[in-house]
Design a protein around this motif. Structure first.
Motif, PDB file in Angstrom:
ATOM      1  N   PRO A  69      26.616  10.161 -13.586  1.00 30.59           N
ATOM      2  CA  PRO A  69      27.262   8.876 -13.269  1.00 30.59           C
ATOM      3  C   PRO A  69      27.255   7.915 -14.450  1.00 30.59           C
ATOM      4  CG  PRO A  69      25.140   9.046 -12.165  1.00 30.59           C
ATOM      5  CD  PRO A  69      25.423  10.394 -12.746  1.00 30.59           C
ATOM      6  N   GLN A  70      26.326   8.074 -15.380  1.00 36.25           N
ATOM      7  CA  GLN A  70      26.358   7.271 -16.605  1.00 36.25           C
ATOM      8  C   GLN A  70      27.619   7.579 -17.394  1.00 36.25           C
ATOM      9  OE1 GLN A  70      23.605   8.360 -19.726  1.00 36.25           O
ATOM     10  NE2 GLN A  70      23.202   6.223 -20.280  1.00 36.25           N
ATOM     11  N   LEU A  71      27.991   8.854 -17.476  1.00 42.52           N
ATOM     12  CA  LEU A  71      29.232   9.232 -18.151  1.00 42.52           C
ATOM     13  C   LEU A  71      30.436   8.637 -17.429  1.00 42.52           C
ATOM     14  CD1 LEU A  71      30.889  10.800 -20.235  1.00 42.52           C
ATOM     15  CD2 LEU A  71      30.666  12.835 -18.773  1.00 42.52           C
ATOM     16  N   TYR A  72      30.417   8.630 -16.110  1.00 43.42           N
ATOM     17  CA  TYR A  72      31.492   7.987 -15.355  1.00 43.42           C
ATOM     18  C   TYR A  72      31.596   6.511 -15.727  1.00 43.42           C
ATOM     19  CZ  TYR A  72      33.855   5.704 -11.459  1.00 43.42           C
ATOM     20  OH  TYR A  72      34.697   4.911 -10.698  1.00 43.42           O
ATOM     21  N   LYS A 415      14.347  15.794 -24.462  1.00 42.08           N
ATOM     22  CA  LYS A 415      14.343  15.665 -23.004  1.00 42.08           C
ATOM     23  C   LYS A 415      14.994  14.364 -22.570  1.00 42.08           C
ATOM     24  CE  LYS A 415      11.235  15.601 -19.021  1.00 42.08           C
ATOM     25  NZ  LYS A 415       9.844  15.717 -18.556  1.00 42.08           N
ATOM     26  N   GLU A 416      14.772  13.305 -23.344  1.00 41.32           N
ATOM     27  CA  GLU A 416      15.288  11.983 -22.989  1.00 41.32           C
ATOM     28  C   GLU A 416      16.775  11.813 -23.301  1.00 41.32           C
ATOM     29  OE1 GLU A 416      11.000  11.922 -24.163  1.00 41.32           O
ATOM     30  OE2 GLU A 416      12.843  12.474 -25.214  1.00 41.32           O
ATOM     31  N   GLU A 417      17.399  12.823 -23.928  1.00 44.37           N
ATOM     32  CA  GLU A 417      18.776  12.707 -24.386  1.00 44.37           C
ATOM     33  C   GLU A 417      18.907  11.460 -25.257  1.00 44.37           C
ATOM     34  OE1 GLU A 417      22.263  12.800 -25.376  1.00 44.37           O
ATOM     35  OE2 GLU A 417      22.813  11.885 -23.465  1.00 44.37           O
ATOM     36  N   GLU A 479      24.173   9.767 -25.302  1.00 48.61           N
ATOM     37  CA  GLU A 479      23.527   8.832 -26.228  1.00 48.61           C
ATOM     38  C   GLU A 479      24.517   8.240 -27.217  1.00 48.61           C
ATOM     39  OE1 GLU A 479      19.823   8.665 -29.445  1.00 48.61           O
ATOM     40  OE2 GLU A 479      20.835  10.561 -29.039  1.00 48.61           O
ATOM     41  N   ALA A 480      25.354   9.073 -27.829  1.00 46.96           N
ATOM     42  CA  ALA A 480      26.303   8.572 -28.827  1.00 46.96           C
ATOM     43  C   ALA A 480      27.277   7.583 -28.215  1.00 46.96           C
ATOM     44  CB  ALA A 480      27.066   9.742 -29.451  1.00 46.96           C
ATOM     45  N   LEU A 481      27.774   7.865 -27.019  1.00 46.07           N
ATOM     46  CA  LEU A 481      28.732   6.977 -26.366  1.00 46.07           C
ATOM     47  C   LEU A 481      28.079   5.659 -25.962  1.00 46.07           C
ATOM     48  CD1 LEU A 481      30.634   9.587 -24.178  1.00 46.07           C
ATOM     49  CD2 LEU A 481      31.452   8.479 -26.272  1.00 46.07           C
ATOM     50  N   GLY A 487      27.033  -0.622 -27.330  1.00 46.48           N
ATOM     51  CA  GLY A 487      26.139  -1.351 -28.220  1.00 46.48           C
ATOM     52  C   GLY A 487      24.741  -1.448 -27.660  1.00 46.48           C
ATOM     53  N   GLY A 488      24.268  -0.354 -27.077  1.00 47.73           N
ATOM     54  CA  GLY A 488      22.936  -0.351 -26.487  1.00 47.73           C
ATOM     55  C   GLY A 488      22.213   0.942 -26.776  1.00 47.73           C
ATOM     56  N   PRO A 489      20.883   0.952 -26.625  1.00 48.75           N
ATOM     57  CA  PRO A 489      20.127   2.189 -26.760  1.00 48.75           C
ATOM     58  C   PRO A 489      20.260   3.026 -25.492  1.00 48.75           C
ATOM     59  CG  PRO A 489      18.639   0.399 -26.190  1.00 48.75           C
ATOM     60  CD  PRO A 489      20.016  -0.207 -26.334  1.00 48.75           C
ATOM     61  N   GLN A 490      20.011   4.312 -25.619  1.00 50.95           N
ATOM     62  CA  GLN A 490      19.968   5.146 -24.430  1.00 50.95           C
ATOM     63  C   GLN A 490      18.902   4.609 -23.475  1.00 50.95           C
ATOM     64  OE1 GLN A 490      21.298   6.733 -22.231  1.00 50.95           O
ATOM     65  NE2 GLN A 490      21.472   8.878 -22.848  1.00 50.95           N
TER      66      GLN A 490
END
Length: 634
Positions: A69-72, A415-417, A479-481, A487-490
């Protein structure tokens, strides 16, 4: 009515980062569909016919889908949200059948693992708050309402390290001894190290000394309560965060600023450990030290700070962070006593032989030990929230003390991506303009690696010992997206909620995320100049994007400067063989709110410079569609 601006700078040569970003979205869309086909059943559950004979397991099932859902939310496919909900429901049925859940929630486990398992829920709440509100509030009440047996308001403690929906789920394990595998014992040692490591005696001592009372990793429960606050706005959740995190802040202050890891049932630090501030379950001595304590501490600190508006909650983390840095030593990783070799050997690669700053992750009667490179997710999350000079200076000092080049981008997936905070920081500092394309290439490599892993293991009858296979095969990488577009950390993996300077909504589809063909790049996150670029790669169709300030509309956009090209002469005349250089100027607009709508005609780009007031609004899951959106241009 939200202010609206229209992009006017022509897109002639699409930047490499924009093309790579949209290619990554397309690859991810294929990858998650392949995983669902090969590893899950018709009702969304994972293909697994075994049992769960220890308390471990709930997190490993939910974690598999944590970032779907984060990708969504970033702009993934329209049907990805429904697919993510389908897997949550299927896995929940599966775990209920396996005896691990009661009323949809973990019966009783530590918050190092509960925090991991709940990330999927938090992102589902963020994407569809109305549908998930009641369930999420019910889960939070397990901790906020003392009647459920988890919270003691008199001593301001969570009553036991293993907690959840079943008050009878006491202790740390079933049977006579903790299920500690020989390889884990070799890596991490034993708890209560001052006692003989005899199995039956140790089991009894662990039950008595470590199986009751509060432990620092329970601070990760703050994420569950903050999620309830974002969904409901009810002050009782804010008050609980202030009370519970505030109690731990007081204990840290009384311990010279060092966060202790254990509190006895009577409210005393070290009450069951002969006065030791260390030695609690998943605490400073065993098994992971700062790796577990630091993550939980920053989740608690930032949850309370966001809920109350009081940034002094960050002082739960700062003194202990500075203490372990002060205890640091310059050495090669190959010379360190690290218990996390599998993590750093991949992340550092050839730099394992290069002297660099290492800090201690653990503490016991011997003092500080278990030296590793700094876990950058914690200081970066702290700085991203506060934007304070001191928190930025700490990262600069860590970079100066490092013996390796922070601009190096390696293709790995922890593990944390996460784990690419160092090169991202170098990019934001203006030192590495090529970072966006390199991190997107690294993300592509990880997706393709995961697809190959899926091909190899898709027919494996997964034994209980190997249930991590699903996480290690999950091909969704975000993470890259997150870094480049938001403009935030994972997200802090052990139970945090997402941080972002900006987020986006597709104004026409009325859903979160970037519209199709639109790419975004945040190049600066200073409050006085949060800079981003939006590009519409579509040569035929216009797009409409709503920019939101903050992950939870908690920031306020004062003004927006933007690039303008209002001279069409660059197109040239009828018989010109080429085109001229577009003349780009700038304009600005007062926004005075959390949302700004940007119209992107076909093949256009726009550079925005947002002046933000950080955390000027109550954080919530409100969306720009909760009120009318202006349709006029500007």
């Amino acid at each position: 009515m939200h202010p609206v601006i229209t992009a006017s700078v022509p897109l002639l040569e699409p930047p490499g980062w924009a093309l790579a970003q949209r290619e990554l979205f397309a690859l991810l869309d294929q990858a998650w569909r392949r995983f669902a086909r090969d590893f899950t059943g018709p009702d969304g559950r994972l293909r697994y016919d075994g049992e769960l004979t220890t308390r471990d397991g709930v997190d490993d099932f939910y974690e598999t889908f944590f970032n779907w859902p984060q990708l969504y939310l970033l702009g993934g496919a329209d049907d990805l949200l429904a697919q993510s909900e389908h897997h949550w429901e299927g896995v929940t049925r599966q775990l209920t059948e396996l005896g691990m859940l009661h009323d949809g929630y973990e019966r009783g486990y530590d918050w190092f693992h509960q925090g991991e398992s709940l990330l999927l829920l938090y992102f589902l709440c963020m994407a569809a708050p109305a549908r998930w509100r009641d369930r999420a509030l019910r889960f939070a009440e397990l901790y906020v309402d003392p009647a459920h047996g988890n919270y003691d308001p008199g001593h301001r403690i969570i009553r036991r390290p293993h907690n959840g929906s079943d008050p009878a789920r006491e202790g740390l394990f079933d049977g006579d001894s903790y299920p500690w595998l020989p390889r884990e014992a070799r890596t991490y040692g034993f708890p209560l190290e001052w006692l003989p490591p005899d199995g039956s005696i140790m089991g009894e001592q662990m039950r008595r000394r470590m199986g009751v009372g509060d432990t620092a990793v329970n601070l990760a429960a703050s994420g569950l309560v903050l999620n309830a606050l974002l969904l409901s706005g009810e002050p009782r959740y804010r008050d609980w965060l202030a009370e519970y995190v505030g109690a731990w802040r007081e204990r840290a202050a009384a311990n010279g600023g060092i966060l202790p890891d254990n509190v006895a049932p009577d409210g005393t630090v070290g009450g069951l450990l002969e006065g030791r501030w260390y030695g609690g379950h998943y605490g400073w001595s065993w098994p992971h030290g700062w790796y577990s304590v630091g993550h939980a501490a920053v989740v608690g600190a930032l949850s309370a700070a966001l809920a109350t508006g009081d940034d002094t909650f960050a002082d739960l983390v700062r003194p202990v962070l500075d203490e372990i840095i002060a205890q640091g030593k310059v050495m090669a990783f190959t010379d360190a006593d690290s218990s996390l070799e599998s993590k750093w050997s991949v992340q550092l690669r050839e730099d394992v032989h290069r002297p660099t700053l290492h800090v201690p992750y653990r503490h016991d009667d011997r003092g500080w030990f278990d030296y590793n490179p700094m876990l950058m997710g914690v200081p970066v999350a702290l700085w991203h929230h506060t934007a304070a000079t001191g928190d930025r200076d700490r990262i600069d000092r860590l970079r100066a003390a490092g013996g390796h080049d922070w601009r190096t981008v390696r293709s790995f997936r922890s593990k944390e991506e996460a784990g690419h905070e160092e090169p991202w920081f170098a990019y934001l500092a203006g030192d590495d303009p090529g970072y966006p394309e390199r991190i997107l290439a690294a993300a592509q490599a990880q997706v393709r690696h995961r697809l190959a892993r899926m091909e190899r293991y898709r027919d494996l009858a997964v034994p209980e010992a190997d249930i991590h296979l699903w996480q290690q095969s999950n091909p969704v990488v975000t993470e890259a997206l997150v870094q480049l577009t938001w403009g935030g950390p994972q997200v802090v993996y052990n139970g945090g909620l997402q941080q972002a300077r900006v987020r986006y909504y597709d104004a026409r589809a009325r859903r979160p995320g970037l519209p199709p063909s639109v790419a975004a790049l945040v190049s600066d996150i200073a409050p006085e100049a949060t800079v981003l670029e939006l590009v519409n790669l579509d040569p035929l169709a216009a797009r409409s994007v709503i920019v939101q300030a903050g992950a939870f509309a908690e920031h306020h956009i004062r003004t927006a400067g933007y690039s303008v090209c209002d001279d069409p002469s660059w197109i040239g005349g009828l018989y010109d063989y080429g085109h001229g250089e577009p003349a780009v100027t700038s304009a600005s607009i007062d926004v005075d709110g959390p949302w700004l709508r940007v119209e992107l005609p076909r093949s256009t780009r726009i550079r925005l410079t947002l002046e933000l007031a950080l955390r000027a609004r109550p954080a919530s899951y409100a969306t720009p569609f909760d009120e009318p959106v202006s349709g006029s241009g500007a």
